[in-house]
Design an enzyme around this catalytic site. Structure first.
Site, PDB file in Angstrom:
ATOM      1  N   GLY A  28     -31.443 -78.089  31.194  1.00  0.00           N
ATOM      2  CA  GLY A  28     -31.645 -79.110  30.168  1.00  0.00           C
ATOM      3  C   GLY A  28     -31.503 -80.491  30.771  1.00  0.00           C
ATOM      4  O   GLY A  28     -30.813 -80.671  31.778  1.00  0.00           O
ATOM      5  N   GLN A  58     -30.431 -89.621  30.972  1.00  0.00           N
ATOM      6  CA  GLN A  58     -30.055 -89.205  32.325  1.00  0.00           C
ATOM      7  C   GLN A  58     -31.046 -89.700  33.378  1.00  0.00           C
ATOM      8  O   GLN A  58     -30.723 -89.715  34.567  1.00  0.00           O
ATOM      9  CB  GLN A  58     -29.931 -87.680  32.409  1.00  0.00           C
ATOM     10  N   CYS A  60     -23.315 -80.348  34.188  1.00  0.00           N
ATOM     11  CA  CYS A  60     -24.255 -81.401  33.803  1.00  0.00           C
ATOM     12  C   CYS A  60     -24.873 -81.980  35.063  1.00  0.00           C
ATOM     13  O   CYS A  60     -24.169 -82.210  36.049  1.00  0.00           O
ATOM     14  CB  CYS A  60     -23.496 -82.490  33.038  1.00  0.00           C
ATOM     15  N   LEU A  61     -26.191 -82.211  35.033  1.00  0.00           N
ATOM     16  CA  LEU A  61     -26.858 -82.766  36.213  1.00  0.00           C
ATOM     17  C   LEU A  61     -26.354 -84.169  36.534  1.00  0.00           C
ATOM     18  O   LEU A  61     -26.491 -84.619  37.674  1.00  0.00           O
ATOM     19  CB  LEU A  61     -28.380 -82.785  36.000  1.00  0.00           C
ATOM     20  N   HIS A  80     -25.407 -79.775  23.916  1.00  0.00           N
ATOM     21  CA  HIS A  80     -25.029 -80.595  25.072  1.00  0.00           C
ATOM     22  C   HIS A  80     -26.043 -81.737  25.264  1.00  0.00           C
ATOM     23  O   HIS A  80     -25.664 -82.891  25.484  1.00  0.00           O
ATOM     24  CB  HIS A  80     -24.957 -79.689  26.312  1.00  0.00           C
ATOM     25  N   GLU A  81     -27.336 -81.405  25.153  1.00  0.00           N
ATOM     26  CA  GLU A  81     -28.379 -82.420  25.382  1.00  0.00           C
ATOM     27  C   GLU A  81     -28.431 -83.429  24.238  1.00  0.00           C
ATOM     28  O   GLU A  81     -28.647 -84.626  24.478  1.00  0.00           O
ATOM     29  CB  GLU A  81     -29.742 -81.757  25.589  1.00  0.00           C
ATOM     30  N   HIS A 123     -25.972 -86.074  24.756  1.00  0.00           N
ATOM     31  CA  HIS A 123     -26.422 -87.119  25.696  1.00  0.00           C
ATOM     32  C   HIS A 123     -27.127 -88.255  24.956  1.00  0.00           C
ATOM     33  O   HIS A 123     -27.000 -89.422  25.321  1.00  0.00           O
ATOM     34  CB  HIS A 123     -27.407 -86.554  26.726  1.00  0.00           C
TER      35      HIS A 123
END
Ligand code: NI
Length: 192
Positions: A65, A70, A114-115, A156-157, A160
């Protein structure tokens, strides 16, 4: 990385051939990761290119995701593909202006990463199932029920898009420890 790509046909609405590009992923701490993103209005070519680039960036990372903040874009767009089974067809999804319109009472604990916070993982508790409504690249409103990893990922996304990271669910000591590690990582990257 730039390469020609057949495009992600089907439900994403991306079905033309364009060069796709990965974009740099912001690393925490960064003020752009803490901002509330703006809703998408018109679906322009710029939005379509962003969505394609986000999918490319997510797959290249690799991740399941990615949210627009991000990659430094303050728009309410997320991409995800939580298909993990070997050999199963990919399911790239693009969700704009996503909203959780219902969630289960029972919760699930997942070890999240997380990226934007590389190599750090922690258990986060969230509703195990959610109903989500969003605007698709086809201009239509979609609704879907998510469970398992998909439910965790979409929540989660969406966080963000509201300037929230998974470490915000942790205690202050754990959060500070991870933040310090990321500051160190960024210093090392800046020197390299
Ligand atoms: Ni994340």
């Amino acid at each position: 990385m730039v390469r020609a790509c057949k495009g992600f046909a089907g439900e994403t609405g991306i079905n033309y051939v364009t060069p796709m590009t990965t974009r740099p992923i912001l690393i925490h701490p960064d003020p752009r990761l803490k901002k509330v993103a703006e809703p998408v209005g018109e679906i322009t070519d710029k939005i379509r290119v962003l969505a394609e680039d986000m999918l490319e960036t997510m797959y290249a990372a690799p991740g399941i995701g990615l949210a627009a903040p991000q990659v430094g874009v303050g728009a309410r767009i997320l991409v995800m593909d939580c298909v993990k089974e070997e050999g199963a067809p990919a399911r790239p999804m693009v969700l704009m202006n996503p909203e959780v319109i219902g969630s289960s009472d029972d919760a699930n604990v997942y070890e999240e990463g997380c990226l934007s916070i590389p190599d750090q993982y922690a258990e986060v508790t969230r509703p195990s199932e959610v109903d989500v409504r969003w605007l698709g690249l086809d201009g239509e409103i979609h609704e879907e029920h998510f469970d398992g990893l998909w439910a965790t990922c979409v929540q989660h996304e969406i966080d963000h898009l509201d300037g929230k990271l998974f470490i915000d669910y942790l205690g202050p000591l754990k959060r500070q420890m991870i933040t310090r590690k990321m500051q160190k990582l960024k210093r090392e990257k800046a020197r390299a």
